[in-house]
Design a protein around this motif. Structure first.
Motif, mmCIF file in Angstrom:
data_model
loop_
_atom_site.group_PDB
_atom_site.id
_atom_site.type_symbol
_atom_site.label_atom_id
_atom_site.label_comp_id
_atom_site.label_asym_id
_atom_site.label_seq_id
_atom_site.Cartn_x
_atom_site.Cartn_y
_atom_site.Cartn_z
ATOM 1 N N ILE A 1 0.836 -1.199 0.000
ATOM 2 C CA ILE A 1 0.000 0.000 0.000
ATOM 3 C C ILE A 1 0.871 1.249 0.000
ATOM 4 O O ILE A 1 1.771 1.390 0.827
ATOM 5 N N LEU A 2 0.578 2.132 -0.933
ATOM 6 C CA LEU A 2 1.219 3.439 -0.982
ATOM 7 C C LEU A 2 0.219 4.452 -0.444
ATOM 8 O O LEU A 2 -0.850 4.651 -1.022
ATOM 9 N N THR A 3 0.573 5.098 0.654
ATOM 10 C CA THR A 3 -0.361 6.033 1.272
ATOM 11 C C THR A 3 0.408 7.108 2.036
ATOM 12 O O THR A 3 1.633 7.061 2.129
ATOM 13 N N ALA A 4 -0.331 8.070 2.582
ATOM 14 C CA ALA A 4 0.296 9.140 3.347
ATOM 15 C C ALA A 4 0.793 8.619 4.695
ATOM 16 O O ALA A 4 0.224 7.692 5.274
ATOM 17 N N LYS A 5 1.851 9.241 5.187
ATOM 18 C CA LYS A 5 2.432 8.853 6.471
ATOM 19 C C LYS A 5 1.414 8.951 7.600
ATOM 20 O O LYS A 5 1.462 8.181 8.570
ATOM 21 N N SER A 6 0.455 9.872 7.471
ATOM 22 C CA SER A 6 -0.550 10.058 8.509
ATOM 23 C C SER A 6 -1.481 8.851 8.643
ATOM 24 O O SER A 6 -2.219 8.739 9.618
ATOM 25 N N ASN A 7 -1.446 7.929 7.667
ATOM 26 C CA ASN A 7 -2.286 6.726 7.727
ATOM 27 C C ASN A 7 -1.554 5.518 8.292
ATOM 28 O O ASN A 7 -2.096 4.409 8.283
ATOM 29 N N SER A 8 -0.344 5.719 8.787
ATOM 30 C CA SER A 8 0.457 4.587 9.249
ATOM 31 C C SER A 8 -0.178 3.849 10.423
ATOM 32 O O SER A 8 -0.124 2.619 10.509
ATOM 33 N N GLU A 9 -0.815 4.597 11.341
ATOM 34 C CA GLU A 9 -1.437 3.941 12.494
ATOM 35 C C GLU A 9 -2.618 3.075 12.085
ATOM 36 O O GLU A 9 -2.861 2.022 12.676
ATOM 37 N N ILE A 10 -3.345 3.508 11.076
ATOM 38 C CA ILE A 10 -4.471 2.711 10.583
ATOM 39 C C ILE A 10 -3.974 1.351 10.100
ATOM 40 O O ILE A 10 -4.498 0.304 10.472
ATOM 41 N N LEU A 11 -2.935 1.375 9.267
ATOM 42 C CA LEU A 11 -2.444 0.137 8.677
ATOM 43 C C LEU A 11 -1.727 -0.736 9.705
ATOM 44 O O LEU A 11 -1.717 -1.953 9.583
ATOM 45 N N ILE B 1 4.370 8.151 2.255
ATOM 46 C CA ILE B 1 4.985 9.385 1.781
ATOM 47 C C ILE B 1 4.656 10.508 2.759
ATOM 48 O O ILE B 1 3.565 10.562 3.318
ATOM 49 N N ASP B 2 5.620 11.369 2.961
ATOM 50 C CA ASP B 2 5.480 12.484 3.898
ATOM 51 C C ASP B 2 4.785 13.638 3.189
ATOM 52 O O ASP B 2 5.362 14.277 2.310
ATOM 53 N N THR B 3 3.524 13.897 3.541
ATOM 54 C CA THR B 3 2.753 14.938 2.865
ATOM 55 C C THR B 3 2.729 16.247 3.645
ATOM 56 O O THR B 3 1.974 17.160 3.312
ATOM 57 N N ASN B 4 3.537 16.354 4.691
ATOM 58 C CA ASN B 4 3.540 17.571 5.504
ATOM 59 C C ASN B 4 4.703 18.501 5.185
ATOM 60 O O ASN B 4 4.640 19.690 5.459
ATOM 61 N N GLY C 1 10.562 16.259 2.712
ATOM 62 C CA GLY C 1 10.209 14.903 3.132
ATOM 63 C C GLY C 1 9.437 14.177 2.046
ATOM 64 O O GLY C 1 9.635 12.983 1.801
ATOM 65 N N LEU C 2 8.573 14.904 1.362
ATOM 66 C CA LEU C 2 7.805 14.331 0.263
ATOM 67 C C LEU C 2 8.728 13.899 -0.875
ATOM 68 O O LEU C 2 8.588 12.808 -1.431
ATOM 69 N N ALA C 3 9.697 14.758 -1.208
ATOM 70 C CA ALA C 3 10.616 14.455 -2.310
ATOM 71 C C ALA C 3 11.436 13.202 -2.004
ATOM 72 O O ALA C 3 11.546 12.296 -2.846
ATOM 73 N N PHE C 4 12.004 13.119 -0.789
ATOM 74 C CA PHE C 4 12.833 11.966 -0.422
ATOM 75 C C PHE C 4 12.016 10.681 -0.351
ATOM 76 O O PHE C 4 12.453 9.620 -0.810
ATOM 77 N N SER C 5 10.810 10.762 0.231
ATOM 78 C CA SER C 5 9.999 9.551 0.352
ATOM 79 C C SER C 5 9.531 9.082 -1.023
ATOM 80 O O SER C 5 9.392 7.883 -1.260
ATOM 81 N N THR C 6 9.300 10.008 -1.954
ATOM 82 C CA THR C 6 8.893 9.631 -3.304
ATOM 83 C C THR C 6 10.022 8.910 -4.032
ATOM 84 O O THR C 6 9.806 7.875 -4.680
ATOM 85 N N LEU C 7 11.243 9.426 -3.923
ATOM 86 C CA LEU C 7 12.402 8.767 -4.534
ATOM 87 C C LEU C 7 12.616 7.380 -3.933
ATOM 88 O O LEU C 7 12.922 6.420 -4.649
ATOM 89 N N TYR C 8 12.412 7.290 -2.620
ATOM 90 C CA TYR C 8 12.588 6.003 -1.943
ATOM 91 C C TYR C 8 11.576 4.981 -2.437
ATOM 92 O O TYR C 8 11.912 3.826 -2.716
#
Length: 368
Positions: free
Chosen positions: A68-78, A90-93, A97-104
């Motif tokens: 699953i590819l989702t926002a970091k804020s959804n980590s607790e749900i998963l 991905i870091d949407t805040n 952080g967004l750029a690095f997480s996207t490359l990763y």
């Protein structure tokens, strides 16, 4: 979740997606539609926003073979609901952080060759870019005609055709917008309300959880303080001691209002919850009163009776079960959430006003 960062990301992605799509098309043309011949047997699900949606899809998705590819804020749900070890956030805040997480994530996903990519953000250029660059046998998307940067540039205003509404009514709203009920849609909602009342005809809830908060991405769906003040005036005072109002923190924009309201009424409790406690309280509640929110999706998952106020969203948009009593103004312009930059009502939000309280409130109604 920072909406401006997400819009910037989507605008940037639009600048590069068209040449990438052309190159992919050219590749397929030259190699006669050749796709990868083998895969890791896994699915890649792209759902960046709306973590509550993931909860509502638990019983239909192949979680054991799903990344699953989702926002970091959804980590607790998963962490609680998904057994998958392939979740990438991905870091949407923060933009960096967004750029690095996207490359990763691109580096990570190129290691695997997916059996299928399911894009639940089909109007997002960023999600499209991921869909066409990550190797897979098959790519599918589900669309909801959401807003786009192009729409914002082209139109001063426009209407997405709502459910069971004629084109004539849509044109009428464009020519002269005014809040008007969609009677065809309300017939469907009223039918579902009758199913709920029949199912819980003699039910008496022992305790009541009220969850008035919603996603930061869509604050418009919050019911205003004036609504909640009238709501508590409508319910019988014998229920007050059974009520707990839950918040994630004191920083919530409505926390002070509810704290003062509870103190003035007496008997009503206010609770600050961590995520696991939030799930536990919803799961074990006798009745949940909430918005179209994550609290609703959790209540539906555990078959807890819920009264849900749908403002700019639709009761049938994500999931509607016989344990949910939907209340909606059912306006012709609804649902509008996530579909517009400039909404037809210019954020007047007639759909969140007190007209709901002209309807029956199961279990709670005052009769005097």
């Amino acid at each position: 979740m920072n909406k401006n960062i997400l819009l910037l990301l989507d605008g940037f992605s639009k600048g590069i997606i068209y040449p990438v799509i052309f190159l992919v098309f050219l590749f397929k043309l030259l190699f006669k539609g050749r796709r990868i011949s083998s895969s890791n047997g896994r699915y890649l699900l792209i759902k960046i926003m709306g973590g509550g949606n993931l909860i509502s899809w638990i019983d239909v998705l192949p979680w054991e073979s799903c990344d699953i590819l989702t926002a970091k804020s959804n980590s607790e749900i998963l962490k609680i609901f998904s057994a998958s070890a392939g979740n990438v956030f991905i870091d949407t805040n923060r933009f960096l952080g967004l750029a690095f997480s996207t490359l990763y994530l691109l580096r990570l996903y190129w290691r695997g060759q997916y059996d299928c990519i399911i894009n639940m953000e089909s109007e997002s250029a960023f999600a499209k870019l991921i869909s066409i660059t990550v190797p897979s046998k098959r790519v599918v998307g589900i669309t909801n005609i959401y807003r786009s940067v192009i729409d914002r540039i082209v139109y001063d205003e426009y209407m997405v055709s709502p459910y069971v509404l004629s084109r004539k009514d849509s044109i009428s709203q464009i020519v002269h917008f005014h809040p008007k009920r969609n009677t065809n849609f309300l017939t469907i909602v009223n039918s579902h309300q009758e199913v709920f009342k029949s199912k819980f005809e003699n039910y008496i809830p022992n305790d009541i959880i009220i969850a008035p908060t919603c996603s930061e991405v869509d604050e418009l769906r919050r019911m205003p303080n004036s609504f909640w003040k009238l709501f508590f005036g409508r319910i019988h005072n014998s229920f007050y001691e059974k009520i707990t109002i839950i918040f994630p923190s004191k920083n919530d924009p409505q926390y002070s209002f509810f704290h003062n309201l509870a103190a003035s009424i007496g008997g009503i409790k206010i609770a600050l919850t961590g995520y696991e406690e939030f799930i536990y309280m919803i799961k074990n509640a006798g009745l949940v009163v909430t918005l179209d929110s994550q609290a609703l999706h959790v209540a539906q998952l555990f078959k807890v009776p819920a009264i849900a106020f749908y403002g700019p969203t639709s009761p049938i948009g994500v999931d509607l079960r016989d344990t949910t009593y939907p209340l909606t103004a059912g306006l012709q312009c609804s649902p509008c959430t996530h579909k517009y930059f400039v909404k037809p009502c210019n954020d007047s939000a007639y759909c969140t006003q007190t007209s709901y309280l002209s309807y029956e409130l199961p279990f709670l109604q005052r009769h005097d």
